[in-house]
Write a protein that holds these residues in place. Sequence first.
Motif, PDB file in Angstrom:
ATOM      1  N   ILE A  65     -57.898  53.295 -65.115  1.00 49.22           N
ATOM      2  CA  ILE A  65     -56.484  53.403 -65.499  1.00 49.22           C
ATOM      3  C   ILE A  65     -55.593  53.015 -64.324  1.00 49.22           C
ATOM      4  O   ILE A  65     -54.646  52.233 -64.464  1.00 49.22           O
ATOM      5  N   VAL A  66     -55.908  53.549 -63.134  1.00 49.36           N
ATOM      6  CA  VAL A  66     -55.101  53.252 -61.951  1.00 49.36           C
ATOM      7  C   VAL A  66     -55.253  51.789 -61.551  1.00 49.36           C
ATOM      8  O   VAL A  66     -54.286  51.133 -61.157  1.00 49.36           O
ATOM      9  N   MET A  67     -56.455  51.249 -61.681  1.00 47.45           N
ATOM     10  CA  MET A  67     -56.687  49.836 -61.334  1.00 47.45           C
ATOM     11  C   MET A  67     -55.903  48.909 -62.256  1.00 47.45           C
ATOM     12  O   MET A  67     -55.416  47.857 -61.821  1.00 47.45           O
ATOM     13  N   ALA A  68     -55.757  49.302 -63.516  1.00 50.85           N
ATOM     14  CA  ALA A  68     -54.989  48.472 -64.444  1.00 50.85           C
ATOM     15  C   ALA A  68     -53.521  48.408 -64.053  1.00 50.85           C
ATOM     16  O   ALA A  68     -52.849  47.410 -64.309  1.00 50.85           O
ATOM     17  N   LYS A  69     -53.015  49.466 -63.415  1.00 53.62           N
ATOM     18  CA  LYS A  69     -51.612  49.473 -62.997  1.00 53.62           C
ATOM     19  C   LYS A  69     -51.411  48.842 -61.623  1.00 53.62           C
ATOM     20  O   LYS A  69     -50.451  48.100 -61.414  1.00 53.62           O
ATOM     21  N   LEU A  70     -52.272  49.153 -60.661  1.00 53.94           N
ATOM     22  CA  LEU A  70     -52.051  48.709 -59.281  1.00 53.94           C
ATOM     23  C   LEU A  70     -52.577  47.307 -58.988  1.00 53.94           C
ATOM     24  O   LEU A  70     -52.007  46.601 -58.161  1.00 53.94           O
ATOM     25  N   ARG A  71     -53.698  46.936 -59.564  1.00 49.88           N
ATOM     26  CA  ARG A  71     -54.252  45.587 -59.473  1.00 49.88           C
ATOM     27  C   ARG A  71     -54.763  45.197 -58.088  1.00 49.88           C
ATOM     28  O   ARG A  71     -54.933  44.013 -57.807  1.00 49.88           O
ATOM     29  N   GLN A  72     -54.985  46.141 -57.197  1.00 52.35           N
ATOM     30  CA  GLN A  72     -55.568  45.846 -55.877  1.00 52.35           C
ATOM     31  C   GLN A  72     -56.686  46.847 -55.610  1.00 52.35           C
ATOM     32  O   GLN A  72     -56.436  48.043 -55.485  1.00 52.35           O
ATOM     33  N   LYS A  73     -57.899  46.313 -55.499  1.00 57.07           N
ATOM     34  CA  LYS A  73     -59.073  47.170 -55.418  1.00 57.07           C
ATOM     35  C   LYS A  73     -59.097  48.021 -54.152  1.00 57.07           C
ATOM     36  O   LYS A  73     -59.429  49.203 -54.187  1.00 57.07           O
ATOM     37  N   ASP A  74     -58.706  47.445 -53.010  1.00 58.16           N
ATOM     38  CA  ASP A  74     -58.764  48.191 -51.765  1.00 58.16           C
ATOM     39  C   ASP A  74     -57.747  49.330 -51.737  1.00 58.16           C
ATOM     40  O   ASP A  74     -57.991  50.389 -51.159  1.00 58.16           O
ATOM     41  N   VAL A  75     -56.600  49.128 -52.390  1.00 60.21           N
ATOM     42  CA  VAL A  75     -55.582  50.180 -52.446  1.00 60.21           C
ATOM     43  C   VAL A  75     -56.045  51.316 -53.351  1.00 60.21           C
ATOM     44  O   VAL A  75     -55.833  52.498 -53.045  1.00 60.21           O
ATOM     45  N   VAL A  76     -56.688  50.989 -54.459  1.00 55.88           N
ATOM     46  CA  VAL A  76     -57.216  52.013 -55.359  1.00 55.88           C
ATOM     47  C   VAL A  76     -58.289  52.827 -54.639  1.00 55.88           C
ATOM     48  O   VAL A  76     -58.333  54.058 -54.740  1.00 55.88           O
ATOM     49  N   THR A  77     -59.121  52.147 -53.859  1.00 58.26           N
ATOM     50  CA  THR A  77     -60.148  52.850 -53.086  1.00 58.26           C
ATOM     51  C   THR A  77     -59.520  53.804 -52.083  1.00 58.26           C
ATOM     52  O   THR A  77     -59.941  54.954 -51.934  1.00 58.26           O
ATOM     53  N   GLU A  78     -58.486  53.349 -51.375  1.00 60.71           N
ATOM     54  CA  GLU A  78     -57.809  54.205 -50.409  1.00 60.71           C
ATOM     55  C   GLU A  78     -57.120  55.383 -51.095  1.00 60.71           C
ATOM     56  O   GLU A  78     -57.128  56.504 -50.573  1.00 60.71           O
ATOM     57  N   LEU A  79     -56.532  55.142 -52.266  1.00 62.20           N
ATOM     58  CA  LEU A  79     -55.871  56.210 -53.005  1.00 62.20           C
ATOM     59  C   LEU A  79     -56.858  57.304 -53.386  1.00 62.20           C
ATOM     60  O   LEU A  79     -56.600  58.488 -53.172  1.00 62.20           O
ATOM     61  N   PHE A  80     -58.009  56.924 -53.923  1.00 67.01           N
ATOM     62  CA  PHE A  80     -58.973  57.916 -54.382  1.00 67.01           C
ATOM     63  C   PHE A  80     -59.741  58.548 -53.224  1.00 67.01           C
ATOM     64  O   PHE A  80     -60.157  59.702 -53.316  1.00 67.01           O
TER      65      PHE A  80
END
Length: 157
Positions: A65-80
């Motif tokens: 869900i978050v990846m569909a909104k943010l669209r940047q894999k490294d940022v999603v990894t840092e967020l989680f």
Amino acid sequence: MRHGKKFNHLGRQTAHRKAMLANMACSLIEHKRINTTVAKAKALKQFVEPMITKSKSDTTHNRRIVMAKLRQKDVVTELFRDVAVKIGDRPGGYTRIIKLGNRLGDNADMAMIELVDYNEIYNAGKVEKKTTRRSRRGGSKPAAAPVETKATNEEEE
């Protein structure tokens, strides 16, 4: 008339607005604070806080869900990985908007939006609050300590 206008459209088409908010959210997560206009900061706050809430439970579904909104894999990894650990016990209110004044070029209201737990200046003076509290009913007040006066000290000597 403003029927059905529940959020600020920021004077942009839908695709442009979604892309802009996604890029600003990625910058916020990466740098922990960004400078922008007040209107964009308020729109970004509504956009990014539900994603930070989703990052508290690290499931595949929430990551998608978050990846569909943010669209940047490294940022999603840092967020989680990093941000969710630091804000895990906070029940909401993950961002803070601080107004900075007006921009020189066009006199727009500027603001800094930041992640609350990453500001050491604001958090340095804070003392941890007690999690328990006394009931107002049925509790007795503690007795006051006796007060010594000079008269009693002189009488003892």
